[in-house]
Design a protein around this motif. Structure first.
Motif, PDB file in Angstrom:
ATOM      1  N   LEU A  25      -6.178  -6.284  16.617  1.00 25.07           N
ATOM      2  CA  LEU A  25      -5.202  -6.425  17.610  1.00 25.07           C
ATOM      3  C   LEU A  25      -5.730  -6.144  19.030  1.00 25.07           C
ATOM      4  CD1 LEU A  25      -1.903  -4.562  16.206  1.00 25.07           C
ATOM      5  CD2 LEU A  25      -2.484  -7.065  16.278  1.00 25.07           C
ATOM      6  N   ASN A  26      -5.431  -7.128  19.993  1.00 24.20           N
ATOM      7  CA  ASN A  26      -5.724  -6.851  21.386  1.00 24.20           C
ATOM      8  C   ASN A  26      -4.815  -5.956  22.003  1.00 24.20           C
ATOM      9  OD1 ASN A  26      -6.386  -7.053  24.234  1.00 24.20           O
ATOM     10  ND2 ASN A  26      -6.884  -9.003  24.305  1.00 24.20           N
ATOM     11  N   PRO A  27      -5.164  -4.748  22.569  1.00 23.12           N
ATOM     12  CA  PRO A  27      -4.161  -3.710  23.209  1.00 23.12           C
ATOM     13  C   PRO A  27      -3.504  -4.367  24.277  1.00 23.12           C
ATOM     14  CG  PRO A  27      -5.935  -2.606  22.441  1.00 23.12           C
ATOM     15  CD  PRO A  27      -6.391  -3.908  22.409  1.00 23.12           C
ATOM     16  N   HIS A  28      -4.086  -5.369  24.817  1.00 21.15           N
ATOM     17  CA  HIS A  28      -3.531  -6.009  26.231  1.00 21.15           C
ATOM     18  C   HIS A  28      -1.881  -6.381  26.218  1.00 21.15           C
ATOM     19  CE1 HIS A  28      -3.168  -7.903  29.923  1.00 21.15           C
ATOM     20  NE2 HIS A  28      -2.966  -9.139  29.397  1.00 21.15           N
ATOM     21  N   ASP A  29      -1.142  -5.554  26.989  1.00 25.25           N
ATOM     22  CA  ASP A  29       0.357  -5.870  27.079  1.00 25.25           C
ATOM     23  C   ASP A  29       0.980  -5.562  25.821  1.00 25.25           C
ATOM     24  OD1 ASP A  29       0.054  -6.770  29.508  1.00 25.25           O
ATOM     25  OD2 ASP A  29       0.412  -8.916  29.174  1.00 25.25           O
ATOM     26  N   LEU A  30       0.490  -4.589  25.081  1.00 22.72           N
ATOM     27  CA  LEU A  30       1.304  -4.018  23.895  1.00 22.72           C
ATOM     28  C   LEU A  30       1.419  -2.497  24.318  1.00 22.72           C
ATOM     29  CD1 LEU A  30      -0.782  -5.387  20.709  1.00 22.72           C
ATOM     30  CD2 LEU A  30       1.432  -6.385  21.656  1.00 22.72           C
ATOM     31  N   PRO A  31       2.553  -2.110  24.028  1.00 20.26           N
ATOM     32  CA  PRO A  31       3.081  -0.548  24.157  1.00 20.26           C
ATOM     33  C   PRO A  31       2.684   0.219  23.118  1.00 20.26           C
ATOM     34  CG  PRO A  31       4.962  -1.846  23.571  1.00 20.26           C
ATOM     35  CD  PRO A  31       3.940  -2.884  23.691  1.00 20.26           C
ATOM     36  N   LEU A  32       1.440   0.007  22.780  1.00 21.43           N
ATOM     37  CA  LEU A  32       1.185   0.848  21.481  1.00 21.43           C
ATOM     38  C   LEU A  32       1.187   2.509  21.655  1.00 21.43           C
ATOM     39  CD1 LEU A  32      -2.312  -0.945  21.051  1.00 21.43           C
ATOM     40  CD2 LEU A  32      -0.107  -1.356  19.722  1.00 21.43           C
ATOM     41  N   ALA A  33       1.521   2.915  20.270  1.00 25.32           N
ATOM     42  CA  ALA A  33       1.554   4.464  20.407  1.00 25.32           C
ATOM     43  C   ALA A  33       0.130   4.849  20.721  1.00 25.32           C
ATOM     44  CB  ALA A  33       2.126   4.812  19.039  1.00 25.32           C
ATOM     45  N   LEU A  34       0.044   6.002  21.217  1.00 23.06           N
ATOM     46  CA  LEU A  34      -1.315   6.581  21.359  1.00 23.06           C
ATOM     47  C   LEU A  34      -1.416   7.913  20.719  1.00 23.06           C
ATOM     48  CD1 LEU A  34      -2.040   5.759  25.230  1.00 23.06           C
ATOM     49  CD2 LEU A  34      -2.662   4.726  23.205  1.00 23.06           C
ATOM     50  N   TYR A  35      -2.117   8.107  19.377  1.00 26.95           N
ATOM     51  CA  TYR A  35      -1.944   9.276  18.493  1.00 26.95           C
ATOM     52  C   TYR A  35      -3.186  10.267  18.803  1.00 26.95           C
ATOM     53  CZ  TYR A  35       0.957   6.441  15.919  1.00 26.95           C
ATOM     54  OH  TYR A  35       2.297   5.560  15.479  1.00 26.95           O
ATOM     55  N   SER A  36      -2.728  11.518  18.775  1.00 29.75           N
ATOM     56  CA  SER A  36      -3.600  12.650  18.942  1.00 29.75           C
ATOM     57  C   SER A  36      -4.464  12.851  17.532  1.00 29.75           C
ATOM     58  CB  SER A  36      -3.003  13.853  19.132  1.00 29.75           C
ATOM     59  OG  SER A  36      -2.137  14.123  18.116  1.00 29.75           O
ATOM     60  N   VAL A  37      -5.378  13.802  17.484  1.00 31.11           N
ATOM     61  CA  VAL A  37      -6.117  13.740  16.266  1.00 31.11           C
ATOM     62  C   VAL A  37      -5.353  14.493  15.356  1.00 31.11           C
ATOM     63  CG1 VAL A  37      -7.975  15.117  15.365  1.00 31.11           C
ATOM     64  CG2 VAL A  37      -8.393  14.050  17.418  1.00 31.11           C
ATOM     65  N   ALA A  38      -4.353  15.350  15.608  1.00 26.48           N
ATOM     66  CA  ALA A  38      -3.559  16.154  15.001  1.00 26.48           C
ATOM     67  C   ALA A  38      -2.547  14.955  14.196  1.00 26.48           C
ATOM     68  CB  ALA A  38      -2.836  17.241  15.530  1.00 26.48           C
ATOM     69  N   GLU A  39      -2.041  14.041  14.972  1.00 30.69           N
ATOM     70  CA  GLU A  39      -1.064  13.093  14.222  1.00 30.69           C
ATOM     71  C   GLU A  39      -1.903  12.011  13.721  1.00 30.69           C
ATOM     72  OE1 GLU A  39       2.018  12.848  18.355  1.00 30.69           O
ATOM     73  OE2 GLU A  39       0.205  11.769  18.208  1.00 30.69           O
ATOM     74  N   LEU A  40      -3.227  11.865  13.720  1.00 29.05           N
ATOM     75  CA  LEU A  40      -3.814  10.836  12.895  1.00 29.05           C
ATOM     76  C   LEU A  40      -4.209  11.640  11.800  1.00 29.05           C
ATOM     77  CD1 LEU A  40      -6.083   9.317  15.772  1.00 29.05           C
ATOM     78  CD2 LEU A  40      -4.698   7.853  14.319  1.00 29.05           C
ATOM     79  N   ARG A  41      -4.512  13.029  11.706  1.00 33.26           N
ATOM     80  CA  ARG A  41      -4.846  13.317  10.450  1.00 33.26           C
ATOM     81  C   ARG A  41      -3.392  13.311   9.499  1.00 33.26           C
ATOM     82  NH1 ARG A  41      -9.586  15.861  10.515  1.00 33.26           N
ATOM     83  NH2 ARG A  41     -10.492  16.676  12.261  1.00 33.26           N
ATOM     84  N   ALA A  42      -2.411  13.550  10.052  1.00 40.28           N
ATOM     85  CA  ALA A  42      -1.107  13.597   9.320  1.00 40.28           C
ATOM     86  C   ALA A  42      -0.923  12.107   8.829  1.00 40.28           C
ATOM     87  CB  ALA A  42       0.103  14.044   9.965  1.00 40.28           C
ATOM     88  N   ILE A  43      -1.080  11.173   9.337  1.00 36.43           N
ATOM     89  CA  ILE A  43      -0.938   9.769   9.116  1.00 36.43           C
ATOM     90  C   ILE A  43      -1.865   9.315   7.974  1.00 36.43           C
ATOM     91  CG2 ILE A  43      -1.018   7.218   9.778  1.00 36.43           C
ATOM     92  CD1 ILE A  43      -0.161   8.442  12.550  1.00 36.43           C
ATOM     93  N   GLU A  44      -3.266   9.735   8.220  1.00 40.11           N
ATOM     94  CA  GLU A  44      -4.165   9.619   7.151  1.00 40.11           C
ATOM     95  C   GLU A  44      -3.772  10.307   5.750  1.00 40.11           C
ATOM     96  OE1 GLU A  44      -8.046  10.741   8.456  1.00 40.11           O
ATOM     97  OE2 GLU A  44      -8.428   8.814   9.519  1.00 40.11           O
ATOM     98  N   ALA A  45      -3.298  11.364   5.715  1.00 42.67           N
ATOM     99  CA  ALA A  45      -2.872  12.175   4.646  1.00 42.67           C
ATOM    100  C   ALA A  45      -1.825  11.383   3.982  1.00 42.67           C
ATOM    101  CB  ALA A  45      -2.450  13.654   4.816  1.00 42.67           C
ATOM    102  N   ASP A  46      -0.773  10.835   4.650  1.00 45.73           N
ATOM    103  CA  ASP A  46       0.322  10.258   4.305  1.00 45.73           C
ATOM    104  C   ASP A  46       0.006   9.050   3.451  1.00 45.73           C
ATOM    105  OD1 ASP A  46       2.032  12.263   5.052  1.00 45.73           O
ATOM    106  OD2 ASP A  46       2.706  11.000   6.793  1.00 45.73           O
ATOM    107  N   ALA A  47      -0.972   8.125   4.327  1.00 44.09           N
ATOM    108  CA  ALA A  47      -1.475   6.993   3.665  1.00 44.09           C
ATOM    109  C   ALA A  47      -2.371   7.009   2.479  1.00 44.09           C
ATOM    110  CB  ALA A  47      -2.196   6.323   4.725  1.00 44.09           C
ATOM    111  N   MET A  48      -3.220   8.036   2.523  1.00 41.45           N
ATOM    112  CA  MET A  48      -3.935   8.133   1.257  1.00 41.45           C
ATOM    113  C   MET A  48      -3.361   8.680   0.135  1.00 41.45           C
ATOM    114  SD  MET A  48      -7.227   9.836   3.535  1.00 41.45           S
ATOM    115  CE  MET A  48      -8.344  10.108   1.970  1.00 41.45           C
ATOM    116  N   ALA A  49      -2.304   9.324   0.270  1.00 41.00           N
ATOM    117  CA  ALA A  49      -1.353   9.851  -0.898  1.00 41.00           C
ATOM    118  C   ALA A  49      -1.199   8.693  -1.731  1.00 41.00           C
ATOM    119  CB  ALA A  49      -0.260  10.640  -0.490  1.00 41.00           C
ATOM    120  N   GLY A  50      -0.882   7.600  -1.450  1.00 38.08           N
ATOM    121  CA  GLY A  50      -0.457   6.478  -2.344  1.00 38.08           C
ATOM    122  C   GLY A  50      -1.295   5.480  -2.416  1.00 38.08           C
ATOM    123  N   LEU A  51      -2.626   5.514  -2.099  1.00 45.47           N
ATOM    124  CA  LEU A  51      -3.620   4.772  -2.326  1.00 45.47           C
ATOM    125  C   LEU A  51      -4.962   5.185  -3.072  1.00 45.47           C
ATOM    126  CD1 LEU A  51      -3.996   3.596   1.524  1.00 45.47           C
ATOM    127  CD2 LEU A  51      -2.773   2.294  -0.479  1.00 45.47           C
TER     128      LEU A  51
END
Length: 535
Positions: A25-51
């Motif tokens: 994805l090109n971020p241009h003109d997209l209101p993307l969420a910007l994640y902190s390291v702590a938030e990304l760690r939580a997202i990774e943990a959630d995602a990895m739990a089911g993979l």
């Protein structure tokens, strides 16, 4: 990816690639969420739990390899056949790099990997086995010269780096950065050494300067502000099939984009008139400083406000503005400021007692207000004025404050380096102190609202590093307030268009060197009409 602790288990087989695993994805003109390291760690943990094991690393490597294959496909013959050189660290970022190398090797693209320290986490050990099985050449030492390589890849450290780069990795960061000045360097997730939360180098140490960055799972604020914009180069997001990260539901910080403010812009129907688009008064201009408010007023005129007044504090001002006689110039005492739809206060205002009194008077008015420049400096030295701003915000009437880092430091009672060390935290502190919408100017301008909404602006460049551009921004936001945009959305729109005007003019050859502040406003008008009123 995160430099995480080793996985609890490993599997010998490579995970199957998913259909969205290599989406770019090109971020241009997209209101993307910007994640902190702590938030990304939580997202990774959630995602990895089911993979299955190694899935996210496989997807990250596949996405980066796809990016490089697409880039190489458009290179000239010599560049397309040049070897890709990869620097792999000893954590999970190194694992991503090894997956990339294995995929390029299997695709028939020559690749070499430098791995000074062998990878340690289980996921990365699996990736190392994949690279060896694919026949990737892996050495511990870098080459004497990078001249014969096409793309260089920085896969040393990701978002988990907690200390400055040192030793061979600091040396490699320096070499990659030097090469970026005349070649192409791709960083995986973030440039090694970059703090992805703040946009500063970790521990003020070395950091890779890349020409391109492919960032995984979600975008990071540090890629778009402070030194991060220079270090990251052109950013591409690879969500790697973690679908929910494109939503802002898990973070308060977003990338500023037209989708956040477009619906608040007024319609331009045939039946409208100048009253439909509001009256703005630009208040400032002590003796000898009338240029700043006139510059702001010209910008407001080009941003579509219906009527623009300039309320001048000092003596010796011109009776009208010859290039723009549409502007109405008045002594401040002759203009009924309470009849305006918005006020932009502070440009060239000075710091005399007269300025303090005018600011005190306008703070009592039930009119949307932007405070800039000298108005901010007055707040910094007068606790009673600051308290009045905060009180109005607490009552649901927030001002818009537009400090640059030094002004922000004065308002917070610290120094500018402290502000720059964590721009999001500084903006958050300012919203708390003044209950106002904050526009913390600089590379990756931060827009913050008292209700907790935050945005980092992706537009703008070094062309804005010249006198008067802040006055222009104040006039633009003031005009949008006069057109009855809510304060936060007026700030979002103003900052975005202001930066995009500089980007567009620079693309035309009018910047970044030598662009004048007065050139921005006509381009803002053109962009505003082209983007929102051309249909």
């Amino acid at each position: 990816m995160t430099e995480a602790t080793p996985a609890a288990h490993a599997a010998p087989a490579a995970p199957a690639a998913r259909s969205l695993a290599s989406e770019l994805l090109n971020p241009h003109d997209l209101p993307l969420a910007l994640y902190s390291v702590a938030e990304l760690r939580a997202i990774e943990a959630d995602a990895m739990a089911g993979l299955p094991p190694h899935t996210l690393m496989a997807r990250a490597g596949h996405a980066a390899a796809r990016f490089l294959r697409e880039q190489i496909a458009h290179d000239n013959a010599a560049a397309a056949t040049a070897t890709v050189w990869v620097a792999a660290g000893h954590g999970n970022n190194g694992g991503d790099a090894l997956v990339l190398a294995a995929e390029l090797q299997r695709a028939g693209i020559a690749v070499e990997v430098c791995m000074p320290v062998e990878v340690k986490p289980d996921d990365a050990r699996w990736a190392l086995a994949e690279a060896r099985a694919a026949g990737v050449a892996i050495t511990a030492a870098p080459p004497a010269s990078f001249e014969r390589y096409g793309w260089l890849v920085d896969g040393m450290f990701g978002i988990g780096l907690a200390r400055p780069l040192e030793g061979i990795f600091a040396s490699l960061a320096h070499s990659l950065s030097q090469r970026a000045r005349q070649g192409r360097v791709l960083a995986l997730d973030v440039p090694s050494g970059l703090d992805s939360d703040t946009g500063n180098a970790v521990g003020a140490g070395a950091a890779v300067r890349a020409t391109h960055t492919v960032t995984f799972i979600g975008a990071k604020p540090g890629l778009f502000m402070a030194s991060g914009r220079d270090l990251a180069g052109i950013v591409t997001l690879a969500p790697i099939d973690v679908e929910h990260v494109t939503s802002a539901a898990r973070t308060a910080v977003q990338l500023n984009a037209p989708a956040l403010f477009a619906r608040f812009l007024p319609a331009r129907d045939f039946s409208t008139n100048k009253g439909s688009f509001g009256s703005l008064a630009v208040v400032g201009g002590d003796t000898g400083m009338c240029g700043a408010p006139i510059l702001a007023a010209r910008a407001a005129l080009h941003t579509g406000a219906g009527k623009i007044h300039v309320a001048l504090l000092g003596a010796g001002a011109p009776p009208y503005d010859p290039p723009h006689p549409e502007l109405m110039l008045h002594p401040v005492d002759d203009l009924p400021l309470d009849k305006m739809d918005a006020l932009a206060i502070g440009c060239g205002m000075g710091n005399r007692e007269r300025a303090s009194q005018v600011l005190n008077d306008v703070l009592a008015l039930d009119v949307p207000k932007l405070l800039d420049a000298d108005a901010l400096n007055l707040l910094a030295v007068d606790a009673s004025l600051a308290a009045r701003v905060a009180a109005r915000g607490a009552q649901g009437d927030p001002c818009v404050l537009t400090p640059h880092p030094l002004e922000a430091a004065r308002l917070l009672g610290c120094d500018a380096p402290a502000v720059q060390r964590d721009r999001l935290a500084a903006a958050r502190a300012l919203t708390a102190r003044f209950a106002s919408v904050i526009v913390l100017k600089g590379t990756g301008t931060v827009i913050a609202a008292p209700d907790g909404r935050f945005a980092v602006n992706p537009t703008g460049n070094a062309a804005l590093a010249t006198g008067g551009t802040g006055d222009v921004l104040g006039g633009i936001i003031g005009a949008l307030l006069a057109q009855r945009l809510p304060p936060y959305e007026a700030a979002l729109a103003g900052v975005y268009l202001h930066g995009l005007a500089a980007d567009t003019l620079t693309a035309q050859g009018d910047g970044p060197a030598g662009l004048t502040a007065g050139e921005l406003a006509p381009m803002v008008r053109k962009l505003l009409n082209r983007m929102f009123y051309s249909g």
